[in-house]
Design a protein around this motif. Sequence first.
Motif, PDB file in Angstrom:
ATOM      1  N   VAL A 156      -5.601   0.792  -0.977  1.00  0.00           N
ATOM      2  CA  VAL A 156      -5.473  -0.583  -1.447  1.00  0.00           C
ATOM      3  C   VAL A 156      -5.797  -0.815  -3.211  1.00  0.00           C
ATOM      4  O   VAL A 156      -6.640  -0.161  -3.624  1.00  0.00           O
ATOM      5  N   SER A 190      -4.650  -6.315  -3.285  1.00  0.00           N
ATOM      6  CA  SER A 190      -5.019  -7.522  -2.622  1.00  0.00           C
ATOM      7  C   SER A 190      -6.319  -7.328  -3.648  1.00  0.00           C
ATOM      8  O   SER A 190      -6.661  -6.790  -4.043  1.00  0.00           O
ATOM      9  N   ASP A 201      -8.614  -9.461  -1.685  1.00  0.00           N
ATOM     10  CA  ASP A 201      -9.640  -9.593  -0.911  1.00  0.00           C
ATOM     11  C   ASP A 201     -10.749  -8.978  -0.769  1.00  0.00           C
ATOM     12  O   ASP A 201     -10.754  -7.646  -0.073  1.00  0.00           O
TER      13      ASP A 201
END
Length: 212
Positions: free
Chosen positions: A5, A31, A33
């Motif tokens: 990520v 991302s 998140d």
Amino acid sequence: MVRIVIVDYGMGNLASVRNALRAVGFEAAVSDDPAAVAGADGLVLPGVGAFGTGMQNLARRGLDQAVRQAAAAGRPVLGICLGMQLLLAEGDEGGPRPGLGLLEGRVARLPDGLPLPQIGWNLVEPQRDHPLFAGLPTPFWAYFDHAYAVEGEPPSIALALTDYGRTYPSVVGRGNLLGIQFHPEKSSRAGLRMLANWGRMVCDLISTRPST
């Protein structure tokens, strides 16, 4: 499947980092998140801009704790440029303020007397053997764009040194944490080799985990 990520906190050249990883055989998701960041097999924390703004953006999105959680779990974390600086304890840009505190050290402005920021190619001198440098010459050239750098030569984390007004660690690391002051995605074959080496380190770590 390896879950890499790239942390999106609004301050990175995300597409070029993802494309460079893809060029050496590793897919990565971008991302913001916190759950995806905390649960990744490997994290890349890129960054372009000011230290204080970077920390504010990470905290605002809950990504500071997610990065710390992944690091504490032993997941490989790679900081690039500003992302490398944010891994450290403190930064001076805009006044002293805390970083993520994952590595000891302080980020301070490079000396006046040479053009700042340092933009362009400079030599990187590895100081010890490390899997990140596998297949690279000593020294090697890399592409820099920064006005702040790690202060001094902390022997416990300095993996490579560069000189620009002063000698500073341009690659730092300890255990699963690595930071690169230059831009590997802009550093031609040497930079791509480093990203490939890091990707293999992520894969090797996964292969040694006990099955559940």
